[in-house]
Enzyme design. Structure first.
Site, PDB file in Angstrom:
ATOM      1  CE  LYS A  76     -52.545  -3.993 -36.950  1.00  0.00           C
ATOM      2  NZ  LYS A  76     -50.963  -3.877 -36.868  1.00  0.00           N
ATOM      3  CB  SER A 151     -51.791  -0.331 -39.030  1.00  0.00           C
ATOM      4  OG  SER A 151     -50.763  -2.160 -38.728  1.00  0.00           O
ATOM      5  CB  SER A 175     -47.395  -1.295 -37.729  1.00  0.00           C
ATOM      6  OG  SER A 175     -47.784  -0.726 -38.845  1.00  0.00           O
TER       7      SER A 175
END
Length: 483
Positions: A76, A151, A175
Protein backbone atom coordinates in the site's frame (compact mmCIF):
# COMPACT_ATOMS: atom_id res chain seq x y z
CA UNK A 1 -1.02 -18.51 -14.51
CA UNK A 2 -1.79 -15.00 -13.21
CA UNK A 3 -4.04 -16.28 -10.44
CA UNK A 4 -1.86 -18.84 -8.74
CA UNK A 5 -1.35 -18.37 -5.02
CA UNK A 6 1.81 -17.16 -3.33
CA UNK A 7 2.25 -20.63 -1.81
CA UNK A 8 2.10 -22.29 -5.24
CA UNK A 9 4.56 -19.83 -6.78
CA UNK A 10 6.99 -20.28 -3.90
CA UNK A 11 6.93 -24.05 -4.42
CA UNK A 12 7.82 -23.52 -8.08
CA UNK A 13 10.59 -21.10 -7.21
CA UNK A 14 12.15 -23.54 -4.75
CA UNK A 15 11.84 -26.37 -7.30
CA UNK A 16 13.52 -24.10 -9.87
CA UNK A 17 10.55 -24.49 -12.25
CA UNK A 18 10.59 -20.73 -12.73
CA UNK A 19 13.09 -18.05 -11.80
CA UNK A 20 12.29 -15.05 -9.62
CA UNK A 21 13.25 -12.78 -12.50
CA UNK A 22 10.88 -14.57 -14.89
CA UNK A 23 8.08 -14.34 -12.35
CA UNK A 24 8.82 -10.65 -11.75
CA UNK A 25 8.80 -9.92 -15.48
CA UNK A 26 5.46 -11.73 -15.82
CA UNK A 27 3.98 -9.55 -13.08
CA UNK A 28 5.37 -6.37 -14.65
CA UNK A 29 3.93 -7.33 -18.03
CA UNK A 30 0.53 -7.95 -16.44
CA UNK A 31 0.59 -4.55 -14.76
CA UNK A 32 1.61 -2.77 -17.95
CA UNK A 33 -1.14 -4.52 -19.92
CA UNK A 34 -4.02 -3.84 -17.52
CA UNK A 35 -3.26 -0.88 -15.30
CA UNK A 36 -4.31 1.70 -17.85
CA UNK A 37 -7.87 0.55 -17.10
CA UNK A 38 -7.55 -0.05 -13.39
CA UNK A 39 -4.98 2.46 -12.09
CA UNK A 40 -4.14 0.25 -9.13
CA UNK A 41 -0.38 0.91 -9.20
CA UNK A 42 0.49 4.29 -7.70
CA UNK A 43 4.29 3.96 -7.71
CA UNK A 44 6.32 1.60 -9.90
CA UNK A 45 9.75 0.39 -8.86
CA UNK A 46 10.40 -2.15 -11.58
CA UNK A 47 14.13 -1.72 -12.09
CA UNK A 48 14.99 -2.22 -8.43
CA UNK A 49 12.54 -5.15 -8.40
CA UNK A 50 14.43 -6.83 -11.24
CA UNK A 51 17.69 -6.40 -9.32
CA UNK A 52 16.09 -7.88 -6.19
CA UNK A 53 14.70 -10.78 -8.24
CA UNK A 54 18.15 -11.56 -9.66
CA UNK A 55 19.55 -11.53 -6.13
CA UNK A 56 16.76 -13.88 -5.04
CA UNK A 57 17.64 -16.27 -7.87
CA UNK A 58 21.24 -16.32 -6.70
CA UNK A 59 20.08 -17.03 -3.13
CA UNK A 60 17.80 -19.84 -4.33
CA UNK A 61 20.70 -21.34 -6.28
CA UNK A 62 22.70 -21.37 -3.03
CA UNK A 63 19.89 -23.31 -1.37
CA UNK A 64 18.55 -20.50 0.84
CA UNK A 65 15.06 -21.13 2.24
CA UNK A 66 13.48 -17.83 3.24
CA UNK A 67 9.64 -17.75 3.49
CA UNK A 68 8.99 -15.38 0.55
CA UNK A 69 12.23 -15.73 -1.37
CA UNK A 70 11.75 -14.53 -4.96
CA UNK A 71 8.03 -13.75 -4.66
CA UNK A 72 6.91 -10.50 -6.36
CA UNK A 73 4.40 -8.41 -4.43
CA UNK A 74 3.27 -4.82 -3.88
CA UNK A 75 2.45 -2.78 -0.78
CA UNK A 76 0.00 0.00 0.00
CA UNK A 77 1.22 3.50 -0.87
CA UNK A 78 1.00 4.61 2.76
CA UNK A 79 3.99 2.44 3.79
CA UNK A 80 7.46 3.94 3.63
CA UNK A 81 9.88 2.37 1.17
CA UNK A 82 13.29 3.98 1.02
CA UNK A 83 13.70 5.91 -2.24
CA UNK A 84 10.00 6.00 -3.13
CA UNK A 85 7.44 8.72 -2.35
CA UNK A 86 4.89 8.27 0.43
CA UNK A 87 2.07 10.77 -0.15
CA UNK A 88 -1.16 9.33 1.27
CA UNK A 89 -2.64 11.07 -1.79
CA UNK A 90 -1.70 14.57 -0.55
CA UNK A 91 -0.60 16.88 -3.40
CA UNK A 92 2.82 18.45 -3.03
CA UNK A 93 4.31 15.68 -0.93
CA UNK A 94 5.79 13.62 -3.77
CA UNK A 95 9.31 15.02 -3.28
CA UNK A 96 9.61 14.44 0.47
CA UNK A 97 12.53 12.07 0.82
CA UNK A 98 11.88 8.67 2.38
CA UNK A 99 15.09 7.13 3.65
CA UNK A 100 13.95 4.11 5.67
CA UNK A 101 11.59 1.21 5.04
CA UNK A 102 8.60 0.66 7.27
CA UNK A 103 9.16 -2.17 9.75
CA UNK A 104 6.68 -4.40 7.91
CA UNK A 105 8.36 -3.71 4.56
CA UNK A 106 11.75 -4.55 6.10
CA UNK A 107 10.35 -7.87 7.29
CA UNK A 108 8.92 -8.68 3.86
CA UNK A 109 12.26 -7.90 2.22
CA UNK A 110 14.16 -9.92 4.83
CA UNK A 111 11.86 -12.84 4.02
CA UNK A 112 12.89 -12.52 0.36
CA UNK A 113 9.91 -10.70 -1.15
CA UNK A 114 10.50 -8.69 -4.34
CA UNK A 115 8.65 -5.37 -4.02
CA UNK A 116 7.38 -4.12 -7.39
CA UNK A 117 6.02 -0.83 -6.08
CA UNK A 118 3.08 0.66 -4.24
CA UNK A 119 -0.68 0.49 -4.76
CA UNK A 120 -3.18 3.34 -4.70
CA UNK A 121 -5.07 4.61 -1.65
CA UNK A 122 -7.89 6.85 -0.57
CA UNK A 123 -6.93 10.45 0.17
CA UNK A 124 -5.51 10.45 3.73
CA UNK A 125 -6.60 6.78 3.93
CA UNK A 126 -10.04 8.12 4.84
CA UNK A 127 -12.56 6.63 2.42
CA UNK A 128 -14.03 3.36 1.16
CA UNK A 129 -13.05 4.49 -2.32
CA UNK A 130 -9.48 4.84 -3.56
CA UNK A 131 -9.05 8.19 -5.23
CA UNK A 132 -6.75 11.12 -4.59
CA UNK A 133 -5.36 14.16 -6.44
CA UNK A 134 -1.87 12.66 -6.77
CA UNK A 135 -2.59 9.30 -8.39
CA UNK A 136 -6.23 9.50 -9.48
CA UNK A 137 -8.97 6.90 -9.13
CA UNK A 138 -8.59 3.13 -8.90
CA UNK A 139 -11.30 1.04 -10.55
CA UNK A 140 -12.73 -2.32 -9.55
CA UNK A 141 -11.60 -5.18 -11.85
CA UNK A 142 -15.13 -6.60 -11.74
CA UNK A 143 -16.67 -3.37 -13.02
CA UNK A 144 -14.54 -0.30 -13.71
CA UNK A 145 -17.51 1.95 -12.95
CA UNK A 146 -17.35 0.79 -9.33
CA UNK A 147 -14.96 1.31 -6.46
CA UNK A 148 -12.54 -1.44 -5.41
CA UNK A 149 -12.97 -0.19 -1.85
CA UNK A 150 -10.62 1.80 0.32
CA UNK A 151 -8.38 2.74 1.67
CA UNK A 152 -6.41 -0.34 0.50
CA UNK A 153 -8.33 -0.31 -2.78
CA UNK A 154 -5.32 -0.44 -5.07
CA UNK A 155 -4.09 -3.45 -3.13
CA UNK A 156 -7.32 -5.42 -3.61
CA UNK A 157 -7.57 -4.44 -7.28
CA UNK A 158 -3.98 -5.60 -7.89
CA UNK A 159 -4.80 -8.98 -6.37
CA UNK A 160 -8.09 -9.42 -8.22
CA UNK A 161 -6.44 -8.43 -11.51
CA UNK A 162 -3.66 -10.98 -11.08
CA UNK A 163 -0.79 -8.51 -10.79
CA UNK A 164 0.67 -10.13 -7.67
CA UNK A 165 -0.37 -12.87 -5.23
CA UNK A 166 0.32 -10.98 -1.99
CA UNK A 167 -0.24 -7.46 -0.64
CA UNK A 168 0.30 -5.40 2.49
CA UNK A 169 -2.47 -3.04 3.62
CA UNK A 170 -3.89 -1.38 6.70
CA UNK A 171 -7.25 -1.17 8.45
CA UNK A 172 -9.04 1.26 10.76
CA UNK A 173 -12.62 1.35 9.47
CA UNK A 174 -12.38 -1.73 7.26
CA UNK A 175 -9.59 -0.61 4.94
CA UNK A 176 -8.38 -4.20 4.52
CA UNK A 177 -11.71 -5.97 4.75
CA UNK A 178 -13.87 -3.66 2.63
CA UNK A 179 -11.63 -3.85 -0.48
CA UNK A 180 -11.40 -7.64 -0.04
CA UNK A 181 -15.21 -7.82 0.04
CA UNK A 182 -15.62 -5.52 -2.97
CA UNK A 183 -12.98 -7.30 -5.10
CA UNK A 184 -13.53 -10.93 -4.06
CA UNK A 185 -10.17 -11.51 -2.36
CA UNK A 186 -8.89 -12.31 1.15
CA UNK A 187 -7.66 -10.01 3.91
CA UNK A 188 -6.78 -10.34 7.56
CA UNK A 189 -7.15 -7.58 10.13
CA UNK A 190 -4.83 -8.79 12.90
CA UNK A 191 -5.21 -8.45 16.63
CA UNK A 192 -4.27 -4.92 17.68
CA UNK A 193 -0.48 -4.35 17.80
CA UNK A 194 0.32 -7.86 16.54
CA UNK A 195 2.14 -6.33 13.56
CA UNK A 196 4.00 -3.04 14.13
CA UNK A 197 2.86 -0.15 11.94
CA UNK A 198 5.99 1.94 12.41
CA UNK A 199 6.80 3.49 9.05
CA UNK A 200 3.20 3.87 7.97
CA UNK A 201 3.19 7.59 8.71
CA UNK A 202 1.79 10.60 6.85
CA UNK A 203 4.31 12.22 4.50
CA UNK A 204 6.95 14.18 6.35
CA UNK A 205 5.77 12.98 9.78
CA UNK A 206 8.18 11.37 12.25
CA UNK A 207 8.56 7.64 11.71
CA UNK A 208 6.84 6.20 14.75
CA UNK A 209 4.00 3.86 15.52
CA UNK A 210 0.66 5.63 15.94
CA UNK A 211 -1.00 2.59 17.49
CA UNK A 212 0.61 3.34 20.83
CA UNK A 213 -1.41 6.57 20.95
CA UNK A 214 -4.44 5.73 18.81
CA UNK A 215 -5.34 2.16 19.67
CA UNK A 216 -7.58 1.21 16.75
CA UNK A 217 -5.63 0.91 13.45
CA UNK A 218 -3.69 -2.16 12.35
CA UNK A 219 -1.76 -3.35 9.32
CA UNK A 220 -2.15 -6.75 7.72
CA UNK A 221 -1.89 -8.98 4.66
CA UNK A 222 -4.16 -9.40 1.63
CA UNK A 223 -4.07 -12.34 -0.76
CA UNK A 224 -6.13 -14.62 -3.01
CA UNK A 225 -6.16 -17.49 -0.51
CA UNK A 226 -6.39 -17.94 3.23
CA UNK A 227 -3.25 -20.07 3.24
CA UNK A 228 -1.29 -17.09 1.91
CA UNK A 229 -2.65 -14.89 4.71
CA UNK A 230 -1.20 -17.31 7.24
CA UNK A 231 2.12 -17.33 5.38
CA UNK A 232 2.32 -13.53 5.47
CA UNK A 233 1.18 -13.33 9.10
CA UNK A 234 4.10 -15.53 10.15
CA UNK A 235 6.50 -13.16 8.40
CA UNK A 236 4.99 -9.92 9.71
CA UNK A 237 3.93 -10.65 13.29
CA UNK A 238 6.17 -9.75 16.19
CA UNK A 239 7.06 -6.93 18.57
CA UNK A 240 8.01 -3.48 17.27
CA UNK A 241 11.72 -4.01 17.36
CA UNK A 242 14.25 -3.94 14.55
CA UNK A 243 15.56 -7.30 15.74
CA UNK A 244 12.11 -8.89 16.03
CA UNK A 245 12.66 -11.03 12.95
CA UNK A 246 15.06 -13.04 15.09
CA UNK A 247 12.14 -14.06 17.32
CA UNK A 248 9.42 -16.54 16.41
CA UNK A 249 6.10 -15.32 17.72
CA UNK A 250 4.05 -18.20 19.06
CA UNK A 251 0.37 -17.51 18.46
CA UNK A 252 -2.24 -20.02 19.62
CA UNK A 253 -3.01 -22.76 17.13
CA UNK A 254 -6.40 -22.71 15.36
CA UNK A 255 -9.14 -23.99 17.62
CA UNK A 256 -10.20 -26.69 15.15
CA UNK A 257 -8.97 -28.49 12.04
CA UNK A 258 -12.37 -29.37 10.54
CA UNK A 259 -15.45 -27.28 9.77
CA UNK A 260 -17.71 -29.70 11.65
CA UNK A 261 -16.01 -28.78 14.91
CA UNK A 262 -16.52 -25.01 14.68
CA UNK A 263 -19.16 -23.19 16.70
CA UNK A 264 -20.23 -20.23 14.54
CA UNK A 265 -22.63 -17.46 15.41
CA UNK A 266 -24.01 -15.97 12.20
CA UNK A 267 -25.59 -12.51 12.14
CA UNK A 268 -26.89 -10.62 9.12
CA UNK A 269 -28.67 -7.65 10.69
CA UNK A 270 -27.62 -4.59 12.64
CA UNK A 271 -29.90 -2.42 14.79
CA UNK A 272 -28.48 0.77 13.26
CA UNK A 273 -27.84 -0.23 9.63
CA UNK A 274 -29.94 -2.14 7.06
CA UNK A 275 -28.27 -4.87 4.97
CA UNK A 276 -28.87 -5.42 1.27
CA UNK A 277 -30.47 -8.67 0.12
CA UNK A 278 -27.36 -9.51 -1.91
CA UNK A 279 -25.30 -9.69 1.28
CA UNK A 280 -28.00 -11.42 3.34
CA UNK A 281 -28.48 -14.07 0.64
CA UNK A 282 -24.76 -14.83 0.43
CA UNK A 283 -24.51 -15.21 4.21
CA UNK A 284 -27.60 -17.43 4.34
CA UNK A 285 -26.24 -19.67 1.58
CA UNK A 286 -22.88 -20.00 3.32
CA UNK A 287 -24.52 -20.73 6.69
CA UNK A 288 -26.62 -23.46 5.09
CA UNK A 289 -23.57 -25.11 3.55
CA UNK A 290 -21.68 -24.89 6.83
CA UNK A 291 -24.55 -26.51 8.67
CA UNK A 292 -24.46 -29.42 6.24
CA UNK A 293 -20.84 -30.10 7.20
CA UNK A 294 -21.89 -30.57 10.84
CA UNK A 295 -20.72 -27.12 11.89
CA UNK A 296 -22.70 -25.75 14.84
CA UNK A 297 -24.54 -22.68 13.55
CA UNK A 298 -26.40 -20.20 15.73
CA UNK A 299 -28.16 -16.95 14.88
CA UNK A 300 -28.70 -15.43 18.32
CA UNK A 301 -26.80 -15.44 21.58
CA UNK A 302 -27.27 -13.54 24.84
CA UNK A 303 -23.48 -13.40 25.03
CA UNK A 304 -23.10 -11.25 21.90
CA UNK A 305 -22.13 -7.72 22.98
CA UNK A 306 -24.55 -4.90 22.16
CA UNK A 307 -23.84 -3.93 18.53
CA UNK A 308 -25.33 -0.45 18.95
CA UNK A 309 -23.08 0.22 21.93
CA UNK A 310 -20.04 -1.03 19.98
CA UNK A 311 -20.96 1.31 17.12
CA UNK A 312 -21.38 4.37 19.30
CA UNK A 313 -18.18 3.80 21.32
CA UNK A 314 -16.17 3.09 18.17
CA UNK A 315 -17.50 6.29 16.59
CA UNK A 316 -16.68 8.33 19.69
CA UNK A 317 -13.07 7.14 19.76
CA UNK A 318 -12.57 7.40 16.02
CA UNK A 319 -13.93 10.93 15.68
CA UNK A 320 -12.09 12.14 18.79
CA UNK A 321 -8.86 11.15 17.09
CA UNK A 322 -9.91 12.82 13.83
CA UNK A 323 -10.67 16.01 15.78
CA UNK A 324 -7.26 15.94 17.45
CA UNK A 325 -5.55 16.19 14.07
CA UNK A 326 -7.75 18.92 12.55
CA UNK A 327 -6.24 22.34 11.76
CA UNK A 328 -7.33 24.92 14.34
CA UNK A 329 -9.71 26.89 12.05
CA UNK A 330 -11.56 23.68 11.10
CA UNK A 331 -11.61 22.55 14.72
CA UNK A 332 -13.13 25.90 15.77
CA UNK A 333 -15.87 25.44 13.17
CA UNK A 334 -16.50 21.90 14.45
CA UNK A 335 -16.83 23.27 18.00
CA UNK A 336 -19.42 25.79 16.82
CA UNK A 337 -21.43 23.06 15.10
CA UNK A 338 -21.25 20.81 18.17
CA UNK A 339 -22.44 23.62 20.43
CA UNK A 340 -25.77 23.61 18.58
CA UNK A 341 -26.34 19.89 19.30
CA UNK A 342 -27.87 18.63 22.51
CA UNK A 343 -25.24 16.70 24.52
CA UNK A 344 -27.78 13.89 24.96
CA UNK A 345 -28.23 13.41 21.18
CA UNK A 346 -27.59 9.76 20.27
CA UNK A 347 -28.09 9.58 16.49
CA UNK A 348 -24.89 8.75 14.63
CA UNK A 349 -24.55 12.10 12.87
CA UNK A 350 -24.90 14.07 16.11
CA UNK A 351 -22.62 11.69 17.99
CA UNK A 352 -20.00 12.10 15.29
CA UNK A 353 -20.13 15.90 15.48
CA UNK A 354 -19.95 15.89 19.28
CA UNK A 355 -17.08 13.40 19.36
CA UNK A 356 -14.95 15.52 17.03
CA UNK A 357 -14.52 18.04 19.84
CA UNK A 358 -14.79 15.71 22.84
CA UNK A 359 -12.55 16.01 25.89
CA UNK A 360 -9.98 13.61 27.31
CA UNK A 361 -12.55 12.81 29.99
CA UNK A 362 -15.02 11.82 27.24
CA UNK A 363 -12.34 9.66 25.63
CA UNK A 364 -11.58 7.86 28.87
CA UNK A 365 -15.24 7.29 29.67
CA UNK A 366 -15.64 5.71 26.25
CA UNK A 367 -12.58 3.59 26.93
CA UNK A 368 -14.04 2.33 30.22
CA UNK A 369 -17.01 1.06 28.24
CA UNK A 370 -14.68 -0.55 25.71
CA UNK A 371 -12.93 -2.47 28.50
CA UNK A 372 -16.30 -3.83 29.55
CA UNK A 373 -17.06 -4.84 25.97
CA UNK A 374 -13.72 -6.63 25.72
CA UNK A 375 -14.69 -8.67 28.78
CA UNK A 376 -18.00 -9.54 27.14
CA UNK A 377 -16.14 -10.76 24.06
CA UNK A 378 -14.02 -13.05 26.25
CA UNK A 379 -17.21 -14.63 27.57
CA UNK A 380 -18.67 -14.84 24.07
CA UNK A 381 -15.67 -16.74 22.72
CA UNK A 382 -15.93 -19.33 25.46
CA UNK A 383 -19.17 -20.52 23.85
CA UNK A 384 -18.49 -19.60 20.23
CA UNK A 385 -15.35 -19.95 18.14
CA UNK A 386 -16.08 -17.18 15.65
CA UNK A 387 -18.65 -14.58 14.69
CA UNK A 388 -19.59 -14.59 11.00
CA UNK A 389 -21.11 -11.35 9.71
CA UNK A 390 -21.12 -8.84 6.81
CA UNK A 391 -18.21 -6.59 5.97
CA UNK A 392 -20.41 -3.88 4.44
CA UNK A 393 -24.15 -3.50 3.76
CA UNK A 394 -23.82 -3.84 -0.06
CA UNK A 395 -21.48 -5.16 -2.74
CA UNK A 396 -19.19 -2.64 -4.46
CA UNK A 397 -21.01 0.61 -5.30
CA UNK A 398 -20.39 2.98 -8.18
CA UNK A 399 -17.78 5.72 -7.89
CA UNK A 400 -19.06 8.77 -6.03
CA UNK A 401 -16.57 11.53 -5.31
CA UNK A 402 -19.04 14.13 -4.12
CA UNK A 403 -18.52 15.57 -0.61
CA UNK A 404 -18.77 12.66 1.81
CA UNK A 405 -21.53 14.20 3.91
CA UNK A 406 -23.79 14.24 0.82
CA UNK A 407 -23.17 10.66 -0.26
CA UNK A 408 -25.63 7.82 0.20
CA UNK A 409 -25.56 4.13 -0.66
CA UNK A 410 -28.60 2.22 -1.89
CA UNK A 411 -29.61 -0.68 0.35
CA UNK A 412 -32.50 -2.64 -1.17
CA UNK A 413 -33.38 0.51 -3.08
CA UNK A 414 -33.40 2.81 -0.05
CA UNK A 415 -30.78 5.50 0.66
CA UNK A 416 -28.49 5.04 3.65
CA UNK A 417 -25.96 7.62 4.87
CA UNK A 418 -22.55 6.78 3.42
CA UNK A 419 -20.68 7.32 6.68
CA UNK A 420 -22.88 4.84 8.59
CA UNK A 421 -21.22 1.91 6.83
CA UNK A 422 -18.45 1.90 9.46
CA UNK A 423 -20.71 -0.07 11.79
CA UNK A 424 -19.83 -3.54 10.47
CA UNK A 425 -16.04 -3.10 10.29
CA UNK A 426 -16.09 -1.41 13.70
CA UNK A 427 -17.32 -4.55 15.47
CA UNK A 428 -13.85 -6.12 15.31
CA UNK A 429 -11.87 -2.88 15.40
CA UNK A 430 -13.13 -1.44 18.69
CA UNK A 431 -11.71 -4.16 20.93
CA UNK A 432 -8.74 -5.05 18.72
CA UNK A 433 -10.09 -8.43 17.63
CA UNK A 434 -8.73 -10.36 14.62
CA UNK A 435 -11.02 -10.62 11.59
CA UNK A 436 -10.57 -12.42 8.29
CA UNK A 437 -12.52 -11.34 5.21
CA UNK A 438 -13.07 -13.86 2.42
CA UNK A 439 -15.30 -14.29 -0.67
CA UNK A 440 -18.66 -15.97 -0.08
CA UNK A 441 -20.17 -15.79 -3.57
CA UNK A 442 -21.51 -13.46 -6.23
CA UNK A 443 -24.55 -11.20 -6.24
CA UNK A 444 -27.26 -11.40 -8.92
CA UNK A 445 -25.39 -8.58 -10.65
CA UNK A 446 -22.28 -10.73 -10.72
CA UNK A 447 -20.36 -8.76 -8.10
CA UNK A 448 -18.31 -10.36 -5.29
CA UNK A 449 -19.83 -10.61 -1.84
CA UNK A 450 -17.49 -11.18 1.06
CA UNK A 451 -17.99 -11.96 4.72
CA UNK A 452 -15.81 -11.49 7.76
CA UNK A 453 -15.18 -13.94 10.56
CA UNK A 454 -14.15 -12.36 13.84
CA UNK A 455 -12.08 -14.39 16.27
CA UNK A 456 -10.85 -14.16 19.87
CA UNK A 457 -8.11 -11.73 20.89
CA UNK A 458 -4.68 -13.03 19.78
CA UNK A 459 -6.23 -16.15 18.23
CA UNK A 460 -5.62 -14.89 14.69
CA UNK A 461 -5.00 -18.36 13.37
CA UNK A 462 -8.57 -19.43 14.14
CA UNK A 463 -10.43 -17.11 11.70
CA UNK A 464 -7.76 -17.61 9.03
CA UNK A 465 -7.96 -21.40 9.41
CA UNK A 466 -11.76 -21.25 9.22
CA UNK A 467 -11.53 -19.22 5.99
CA UNK A 468 -9.10 -21.79 4.59
CA UNK A 469 -11.46 -24.67 5.42
CA UNK A 470 -14.36 -22.84 3.76
CA UNK A 471 -12.17 -22.30 0.71
CA UNK A 472 -11.29 -26.00 0.53
CA UNK A 473 -14.91 -27.09 0.96
CA UNK A 474 -16.78 -24.60 -1.20
CA UNK A 475 -14.24 -22.68 -3.29
CA UNK A 476 -12.69 -19.28 -2.86
CA UNK A 477 -11.31 -16.61 -5.18
CA UNK A 478 -12.91 -16.31 -8.62
CA UNK A 479 -11.23 -14.28 -11.35
CA UNK A 480 -13.20 -11.26 -12.62
CA UNK A 481 -14.79 -12.14 -16.00
CA UNK A 482 -13.61 -8.96 -17.79
CA UNK A 483 -10.02 -10.02 -17.18
Amino acid sequence: MEYRTATAWLQDLRARKISALELTDQAIARIEALDGKLNAMAVRDFERARVAASQADAALARGEMRPLLGLPMTVKESFNIAGLPTTWGIPGTQNIKVQQDAVAVSRLKAAGAVILGKTNVAMLLADWQSTNPVYGTTNNPWDVARTPGGSSGGSAAALAAGYVPLELGSDLAGSLRVPAHFCGVYAHKPTLDLIPDRGQSPPGAPVFSVSSRFDLPVIGPMARSAEDLMLALDVLAGPDDDMATAYKLQLPAPRHAALKDFRVLVIDSHPQLPIDAAVRDAIAALASKLEQTGCKIGHTSPLLPDLSLIGSIYLRKLMAFVGSTMPQPEYDQAKARAAAILPSASDLQSLSALSLVSSYRDWMQADFVRVGLAHQWRNFFREWDILLCPVMPTPAFKHDHSPMERRVVSVDGKPVAYADQFLWPGIATLCGLPATAFPAGLSKEGLPVGVQVIGPYLEDRTPIAFAALVEQAFGGFVAPPPL
